[in-house]
Design a protein around this motif. Structure first.
Motif, PDB file in Angstrom:
ATOM      1  N   ASN A 155      47.848  46.152  46.764  1.00  0.00           N
ATOM      2  CA  ASN A 155      47.319  47.117  47.734  1.00  0.00           C
ATOM      3  C   ASN A 155      46.025  47.754  47.225  1.00  0.00           C
ATOM      4  N   ARG A 204      42.713  37.958  48.933  1.00  0.00           N
ATOM      5  CA  ARG A 204      43.724  38.227  49.963  1.00  0.00           C
ATOM      6  C   ARG A 204      45.095  38.456  49.332  1.00  0.00           C
ATOM      7  N   ASP A 205      45.487  37.571  48.414  1.00  0.00           N
ATOM      8  CA  ASP A 205      46.784  37.712  47.758  1.00  0.00           C
ATOM      9  C   ASP A 205      46.825  38.970  46.893  1.00  0.00           C
ATOM     10  N   THR A 253      41.700  46.482  45.781  1.00  0.00           N
ATOM     11  CA  THR A 253      40.768  45.399  45.495  1.00  0.00           C
ATOM     12  C   THR A 253      40.851  45.049  44.016  1.00  0.00           C
ATOM     13  N   LYS A 305      45.237  41.793  47.370  1.00  0.00           N
ATOM     14  CA  LYS A 305      45.395  42.964  48.236  1.00  0.00           C
ATOM     15  C   LYS A 305      46.845  43.109  48.688  1.00  0.00           C
ATOM     16  N   THR A 306      47.478  42.000  48.987  1.00  0.00           N
ATOM     17  CA  THR A 306      48.875  42.022  49.418  1.00  0.00           C
ATOM     18  C   THR A 306      49.795  42.518  48.307  1.00  0.00           C
ATOM     19  N   ILE A 307      49.547  42.080  47.089  1.00  0.00           N
ATOM     20  CA  ILE A 307      50.432  42.409  45.962  1.00  0.00           C
ATOM     21  C   ILE A 307      50.175  43.820  45.424  1.00  0.00           C
ATOM     22  N   GLU A 331      50.624  38.369  40.149  1.00  0.00           N
ATOM     23  CA  GLU A 331      50.920  39.673  39.544  1.00  0.00           C
ATOM     24  C   GLU A 331      51.180  39.535  38.050  1.00  0.00           C
TER      25      GLU A 331
END
Length: 263
Positions: free
Chosen positions: A204, A197-198, A206, A200-202, A168
């Motif tokens: 939300n 993947r990370d 693409t 998207k997690t952080i 981030e």
């Protein structure tokens, strides 16, 4: 021959059109001005000055020609294969030096000036140093630089790859750079799949969609609050052309960037 009369030359591969530095290189400016940016600092290189531009960094630079429309520079690449061969021949003294800068300004010195003047007999018809002598001249230059700046050993001879970073924080600092997802993944110490993947997690979102939205948010701020013109900011925000920027801006905000400017 005066130092400002040096002609442009390259020793090594061509500079990548991306804003990602794939190999270390030495840059000397004979005529004109060069402005650089690495998300941490702004840099200016003037005639007679030189610097090292570091590999595995995101950086943007532009050239400003003289009033006579001249821009002359000398570039020597220090790719990893060359550096490893150099290390086998010469003892390297490490200094435990660290720096985040992508552009490392070098002090002016007669050794560098004399070296640059010595290149003239080796130029071939295309303006490059003759291939027969290019590695010898690169070796000579690197010996000079390590004598003047011993701390460069810790930078040039670090053959590791970027470690895993705070995704981030990294993206919020570097979203303006127009490079591929593969580059962003590499610089954050991840495979492409792990990066996505990370991400998207952080966030939300693409990476592609987030980058466009983040760049457009900054564009709106610069136009509304800083009164800057769309034509002056779209390249610095990572858009390849003005039409793409204008289309994306209107799609995001429902108003054209030029209309917003006049409000």
């Amino acid at each position: 021959m005066k130092i400002t009369e040096i002609k442009s030359c390259f020793v090594g591969p061509a500079i990548s059109p991306e804003q990602f530095i794939t190999e270390h290189f030495f840059l000397f400016l004979a005529k004109g001005t060069m402005n650089g940016y690495d998300c941490n600092k702004h840099y200016t290189l003037k005639p007679g000055e030189s610097c090292i531009v570091r590999k595995n960094r995101l950086a943007r630079y532009n050239k400003v020609r003289t009033d006579e429309n001249e821009f002359e520079k000398v570039i020597f690449f220090f790719d990893e294969l060359f550096l490893k061969n150099f290390q086998k021949k010469h003892r390297i003294n490490f200094q435990n030096h660290t720096s985040k800068d992508a552009f490392i300004k070098l002090k002016k010195d007669e050794l560098i000036n004399s070296f640059l003047l010595s290149l003239e007999p080796y130029y071939n018809g295309s303006g490059n140093v003759n291939e027969t002598f290019s590695n010898l001249k690169r070796e000579e230059l690197l010996l000079i630089l390590l004598q003047l700046h011993p701390e460069l050993s810790d930078i040039l001879f670090d053959f590791g790859v970027p470690g895993r970073l705070d995704l981030e924080e990294f993206m919020q600092r570097n979203y303006k750079f127009n490079v591929s997802m593969e580059r962003f993944a590499f610089l954050t110490g991840r495979s492409l799949s792990a990066f996505k993947r990370d991400f998207k997690t952080i966030f939300n979102e693409t990476p592609n969609r987030w980058l466009i939205k983040r760049r457009l948010q900054e564009a709106r701020f610069l136009i509304e609050e800083k009164k800057q013109r769309p034509t002056d900011i779209y390249v610095d925000l990572g858009f390849e052309n003005l039409s793409h920027f204008s289309f994306a801006f209107k799609k995001q905000f429902g108003i054209s960037a030029s209309s917003l400017q006049s409000i």
